[in-house]
Enzyme design. Structure first.
Site, short mmCIF file in Angstrom:
data_model
loop_
_atom_site.label_atom_id
_atom_site.label_comp_id
_atom_site.label_asym_id
_atom_site.label_seq_id
_atom_site.Cartn_x
_atom_site.Cartn_y
_atom_site.Cartn_z
N GLU A 102 4.30 6.12 7.36
CA GLU A 102 4.15 4.69 7.08
C GLU A 102 5.05 4.24 5.92
O GLU A 102 5.04 3.08 5.54
CB GLU A 102 2.68 4.33 6.80
N ASP A 151 1.62 -0.45 7.52
CA ASP A 151 2.39 -0.27 6.28
C ASP A 151 3.87 -0.06 6.57
O ASP A 151 4.72 -0.53 5.82
CB ASP A 151 1.82 0.90 5.46
N CYS A 165 -1.57 4.73 14.82
CA CYS A 165 -2.90 4.26 14.44
C CYS A 165 -2.86 2.90 13.76
O CYS A 165 -3.88 2.37 13.35
CB CYS A 165 -3.62 5.28 13.55
N HIS A 192 -6.39 -5.25 5.18
CA HIS A 192 -7.57 -4.43 5.45
C HIS A 192 -8.83 -5.23 5.73
O HIS A 192 -9.72 -4.78 6.45
CB HIS A 192 -7.78 -3.44 4.31
C1 PEP Z 1 -1.27 1.62 8.70
O1 PEP Z 1 -0.73 1.43 7.60
O2 PEP Z 1 -0.76 1.30 9.79
C2 PEP Z 1 -2.59 2.27 8.78
C3 PEP Z 1 -3.15 2.59 9.93
O3 PEP Z 1 -3.24 2.48 7.61
P1 PEP Z 1 -4.00 1.32 6.82
O4 PEP Z 1 -3.99 0.09 7.68
O5 PEP Z 1 -5.38 1.80 6.53
O6 PEP Z 1 -3.15 1.15 5.60
MG MG Z 2 -1.44 2.40 5.80
#
Ligand code: PEP
Ligand code: MG
Length: 564
Positions: free
Chosen positions: A423, A447, A494, A194
């Site tokens: 995910e 994830d 995403c 993140h």
């Molecule tokens: C992901 O896991 O791909 C996602 C978009 O969520 P985050 O990166 O915030 O865990």
């Molecule tokens: Mg995620």
């Protein structure tokens, strides 16, 4: 890896986490870095300030302890309560005051008063007492910070600098003063952690996963950070500095992205805050494919009320109007701790109480606040709601019941599409069941890759294992898209994979309907979609499913897809 490219300059290699090149002095991030603040800590003033610091630290500890208790973390709350009791011990104020009267500043007086007690505890044979020594020293450190008026964040550098750190938490990254921090490099981390995602969202060049970084760089030493190549050059030569590119202007492309054979792909943006939404709108994004609500709440030591959430969301919706925004409910936990929502330590946080689990199991009232805020906004804007870290259909049914409850409470029935992140492998495998319950899926490939390969997304040593172009992941995506489409649901991506130009033909070939990318990439991704033929992408994707590695897939895409 280190290489020496001229007599003096040393190049360190890491993982490219956020694009951009920048040259500036290094500023080593030290957690315990407390500069003398210039505050008078001597004499009666010092004693007064110490009394205030004790009161403030006690109040902060009590507040954190209450939060922990409320979330069921009684043992951790107990530690903080014990620390608060240490502050009540008259030996602290009396001992330190007498040293202050003898001329010692308050911070040193506290440390000297408490040192013998910590020593005594440490010398004990009992492990529990030994552990109390660290708690006591932590209390001394908290008092020192309070006396100097500093928070968990070190004071910012005096001039624009590149932060060099072992690791940065997302909340620390979000808290960086953008006028003084022009990029950062860390020893830990990966491109899909993140901190890196946030850096890209902030437009802050970053390189992560550089082994030996902190010991290799001195404070103030000139460094060239290359977030495109994943390198950090120490003492760069004037020649290499001359080649540093300036910041790239945001390219706008608001036209629809349609493949040569007529398939429309929505290209939205991921956003963490209002500024991202404004940049997404300026870039011509078709919407916000992922609004990470947890980032809206970073930087505050309390969670926003329903009313405050409505106000924040309204600003984001207004920035994007009339385009849709997918609001993801709080996804806290693992590598995304939220200061306002402290959670007890877990042995395996990425597999722990995070995302939707946290809200359903521990804090349903927080979820209710978010649901009501979302419904209120959906009455006036095209808001879609999405739940993170879904593993089972039971979780979806539970959350839908809560949503119904929120509708009843508000006496509101706006149309609001509801979707889930796919995910967790269990959700991907049961996509046919889940598709009957929701309006859309968004593949969280960050994830999903981590859990599919059992490879921690924050561990740089495993970066090559979690390859999102690997056929294992492509097969899972294929299955999810088929399951969704057979129920008439649409599927977005995403995760970071959507921003990978090499992955776009495969995602289109697998039938994905929407891509959510970083604002600076909107124009490039749209251009790439327009240069592709969906039918050809489908043939390539089918072939990719039969290959045996991500490298082979990448080679196939490079050789067989005609891209613009
Ligand atoms: C992901 O896991 O791909 C996602 C978009 O969520 P985050 O990166 O915030 O865990
Ligand atoms: Mg995620």
């Amino acid at each position: 890896m280190t290489s020496t490219s001229s007599l003096s300059q040393v190049k360190l290699h890491g993982i490219a986490a956020a694009p951009g090149q920048v040259v500036a002095p290094a500023w080593r991030w030290a957690e315990s870095r407390v500069h003398a603040s210039g505050t008078d800590l001597t004499g009666e003033t010092g004693i007064n300030r110490l009394q205030i610091a004790i009161r403030d630290v006690k109040a902060a500890l009590a507040k954190k302890a209450t939060g922990l208790e409320a979330s069921g973390a009684a043992a951790e709350a107990g530690i903080l309560q014990a620390q608060a009791l240490m502050l009540d011990d008259p030996a602290l104020l009396d001992g330190a005051s007498s040293l202050i009267r003898k001329g010692r500043p308050a911070d040193a007086a506290v440390a000297e008063t408490m040192a013998p007690f910590a020593e005594m505890l440490r010398a004990s044979d009992d492990e529990v007492f030994k552990a109390r020594a660290a708690d006591l020293e932590d209390v001394v450190e908290q008092l020192r910070r309070a006396l100097h008026g500093v928070s968990d964040m070190p004071p910012p550098p005096a001039t624009p600098s590149i932060v060099v750190a072992r690791d940065l938490a997302p909340s620390q990254t979000a808290g960086l003063d953008r006028t003084l921090v022009v990029g950062f490099a860390t020893e830990q981390g990966t491109a899909t952690a993140h901190t890196a995602i946030l850096a890209r969202a902030l437009g802050l060049p970053a390189v992560v996963g550089i082994a030996g970084l902190v010991d290799a760089v001195a404070d103030g030493q000139s460094v060239l950070l290359d977030g495109d190549r994943g390198t950090l050059v120490i003492d760069p030569s004037p020649g290499s500095v001359a080649h540093v590119a300036g910041p790239k202007p945001l390219v706008t492309d608001a036209a629809p992205a349609v493949t040569k054979d007529g398939r429309r792909i929505d290209v939205g943006c991921n956003a963490a805050n209002l500024e991202d939404a404004q940049r997404a709108a300026a870039a011509g994004a078709d919407g916000i494919g992922l609004l990470r609500s947890e980032f809206l709440f970073l930087g505050s030591d309390r969670l926003p009320t329903e009313e405050e959430q409505v106000a924040m969301l309204e600003q984001v919706m207004a920035a994007m109007a009339p385009r849709p925004v997918i609001l993801r409910t709080l996804d806290v936990g693992a590598d995304k701790p939220l200061p306002a929502l402290p959670q007890p330590a877990e042995a395996n946080p990425a597999l722990g109480v995070r995302g939707l689990r946290l809200q359903l199991l521990r804090r349903p009232e927080l979820l209710m606040d978010q649901l009501r805020a979302a419904l209120r906004i959906a009455a006036g804007y095209p808001l879609r709601l999405m739940f993170p870290m879904v593993s089972t259909v039971d979780e979806v049914r539970q959350v839908k019941l809560l949503l119904e409850k929120a509708r009843r409470e508000l006496n509101a029935s706006p149309r609001m599409e509801v979707g889930i992140m796919v995910e967790v492998p269990a959700a991907a495998v049961t996509a046919d069941v889940l598709a009957k319950e929701v309006d859309f899926f968004s593949l969280g490939t960050n994830d999903l890759t981590q859990y599919l390969f059992a490879a921690d997304r924050t561990n740089p040593d495993l970066a090559s294992l979690g390859d999102s172009l690997h056929p294992a992941l492509l097969r899972v995506i294929d299955q999810v898209v088929r399951a969704a489409h057979s129920e008439g649901r649409w599927v977005g991506v995403c995760g970071e994979m959507a921003s990978d130009l090499g992955a776009v033909p495969l995602l289109i070939g697998l039938g994905v309907d929407e891509l959510s990318v970083h604002p600076p990439l909107v124009a490039r991704i749209k251009a790439s979609v327009r240069g592709l033929e969906a039918a050809e992408c489908a043939r390539v994707a089918t072939a990719a499913l039969q290959l045996d590695s991500g490298t082979a897939v990448r080679r196939l895409v490079d050789h067989s897809v005609s891209k613009t």
